[in-house]
Design an enzyme around this catalytic site. Structure first.
Site, PDB file in Angstrom:
ATOM      1  N   ASP A 157       0.849  -1.241   0.040  1.00 47.24           N
ATOM      2  CA  ASP A 157       0.112   0.136  -0.086  1.00 47.24           C
ATOM      3  C   ASP A 157       0.947   1.207   0.098  1.00 47.24           C
ATOM      4  OD1 ASP A 157      -2.659  -1.306   0.069  1.00 47.24           O
ATOM      5  OD2 ASP A 157      -1.799  -2.067   1.921  1.00 47.24           O
ATOM      6  N   GLU A 197       0.546 -13.040   4.723  1.00 45.26           N
ATOM      7  CA  GLU A 197       1.554 -12.113   4.052  1.00 45.26           C
ATOM      8  C   GLU A 197       2.872 -12.127   4.799  1.00 45.26           C
ATOM      9  OE1 GLU A 197      -1.188  -9.424   1.123  1.00 45.26           O
ATOM     10  OE2 GLU A 197      -0.120  -8.168   2.821  1.00 45.26           O
TER      11      GLU A 197
HETATM   12  C1  5RP Z   1      -3.003  -7.171   0.876  1.00 44.44           C
HETATM   13  C2  5RP Z   1      -1.978  -6.262   0.480  1.00 44.44           C
HETATM   14  C3  5RP Z   1      -1.533  -5.832  -0.894  1.00 44.44           C
HETATM   15  O1  5RP Z   1      -0.571  -6.172  -1.240  1.00 44.44           O
HETATM   16  C4  5RP Z   1      -1.940  -4.244  -0.772  1.00 44.44           C
HETATM   17  O2  5RP Z   1      -3.180  -3.868  -0.260  1.00 44.44           O
HETATM   18  C5  5RP Z   1      -1.672  -3.702  -2.161  1.00 44.44           C
HETATM   19  O3  5RP Z   1      -2.966  -4.193  -2.862  1.00 44.44           O
HETATM   20  P1  5RP Z   1      -3.065  -3.519  -4.420  1.00 44.44           P
HETATM   21  O4  5RP Z   1      -2.166  -4.286  -5.259  1.00 44.44           O
HETATM   22  O5  5RP Z   1      -4.624  -3.969  -4.734  1.00 44.44           O
HETATM   23  O6  5RP Z   1      -3.102  -2.187  -4.390  1.00 44.44           O
HETATM   24  O7  5RP Z   1      -0.983  -5.981   1.577  1.00 44.44           O
HETATM   25  O8  5RP Z   1      -3.106  -7.325   2.126  1.00 44.44           O
END
Ligand code: 5RP
Length: 227
Positions: free
Chosen positions: A90, A109
Site C-alpha cells: 500500500d 503475507e
Molecule cells: C493486501 C496487501 C496488498 O499487497 C496491498 O493492499 C496492495 O494491494 P493492491 O495491489 O491492490 O494495491 O497488502 O493485504
C-alpha cells in the site's frame, strides 16, 4: 496499446506484474501475496505454469485464483524452501519498508515473506512515499482484545477505526490506524506487536522487501534494498 504517458494505474500494475515473471525461479514453488497487483501477477504466472512446481498463497482469494488457472497450491508447512515471494504494497519507501494489509491479508503475507529467501515487491509508482503512514495502517486483532488494543493504539498517537463487517482469513478483526507519521518503522512494528491481543501489524520493516519493481509511465524501474 496506449502510449506510455497514457497508461492507467491498472495497466501499470499489469506491466510490473509481467516484469515480475523474470524473478520466478523455475522448477520451484513461488510465494504469492494478495491484492489487485498480485491478481495481475497470478494471471501472468499462468503463462509459465508448466515451468514452476506450484505456489504458496498468502490469502484464500489468491489460492482460489491460482487454482482456477490450474496452478498447484501448496500448504506452507509442506514446503521446505521458498526462493521468492512476490507481493504488492500500500506504501513503500526508498528503504523498501512497507505498509501492507489494505486487503486484510497482512498476517499470512508476513508469514510467507518470513519464509522466503527473496521478497519482490511489485507496485505502481503511486505507492512510493517519503514517509509511511498516510495510508491507514492495518492491525490484525483477536476479537476479545478489540477495545484494549484501540486504547493502546490511541496512546501511540493513532486514530483507530474498526474495519466494518470484516473478518480476516484467520477469523480476526482489522483496526485501521489513521493519522500516523511513521518515522521509525522497525521500532513501531515491534511496539505494536507488543500490545496484548495484536496478532500482527501492517508495517513490513524488520523483514523489508529485497527488490522493488516500480511501474511508471516511463517503464519499470528496479530498486534493491541497500546494506
Ligand atoms: C493486501 C496487501 C496488498 O499487497 C496491498 O493492499 C496492495 O494491494 P493492491 O495491489 O491492490 O494495491 O497488502 O493485504
Amino acid at each position: 496499446m496506449l502510449g506510455c504517458g497514457q497508461m492507467t494505474q491498472d495497466e501499470l500494475k499489469a506491466l510490473v506484474a509481467r516484469e515480475a515473471l523474470k524473478q520466478v525461479v523455475e522448477d520451484a514453488v513461488v510465494g504469492v501475496g494478495s491484492g489487485s497487483t498480485v491478481n495481475q501477477f497470478i494471471d501472468a504466472l499462468a503463462s509459465i505454469k508448466g515451468r514452476i512446481e506450484g505456489a504458496v498463497a498468502a490469502s484464500e482469494a489468491s489460492a482460489e485464483r491460482l487454482r482456477k488457472h490450474g496452478i498447484r497450491v501448496f500448504d506452507l508447512n509442506s514446503v521446505n524452501e521458498l526462493p521468492v515471494y512476490i507481493d504488492g504494497a500500500d506504501e513503500i519507501t526508498e528503504h523498501l519498508h512497507m505498509v501492507k494489509g489494505g486487503g486484510g491479508a497482512l498476517t499470512r503475507e508476513k508469514i510467507v515473506a518470513a519464509v522466503a529467501r527473496k521478497f519482490v515487491c511489485i507496485c505502481d509508482a503511486s505507492k512510493l512515499v517519503g514517509v509511511l503512514g498516510k495510508f491507514p495502517l492495518p492491525v490484525e486483532v483477536i476479537p476479545m482484545a478489540r477495545s484494549h488494543v484501540g486504547r493502546e493504539l490511541r496512546k501511540l498517537g493513532a486514530h483507530p477505526e474498526l474495519r466494518e463487517n470484516y473478518r480476516t482469513d484467520n477469523g480476526n478483526l482489522i483496526i485501521d490506524c489513521h493519522g500516523l507519521t511513521i518515522v521509525d518503522p522497525p521500532r513501531l512494528e515491534a511496539d505494536l506487536n507488543n500490545i496484548a491481543g495484536v496478532v500482527c501489524n501492517g508495517i513490513f520493516a524488520r523483514r523489508a522487501a529485497d527488490v522493488l519493481l516500480l511501474g511508471a509511465p516511463t517503464g519499470v524501474t528496479t530498486r534493491l534494498k541497500s546494506g
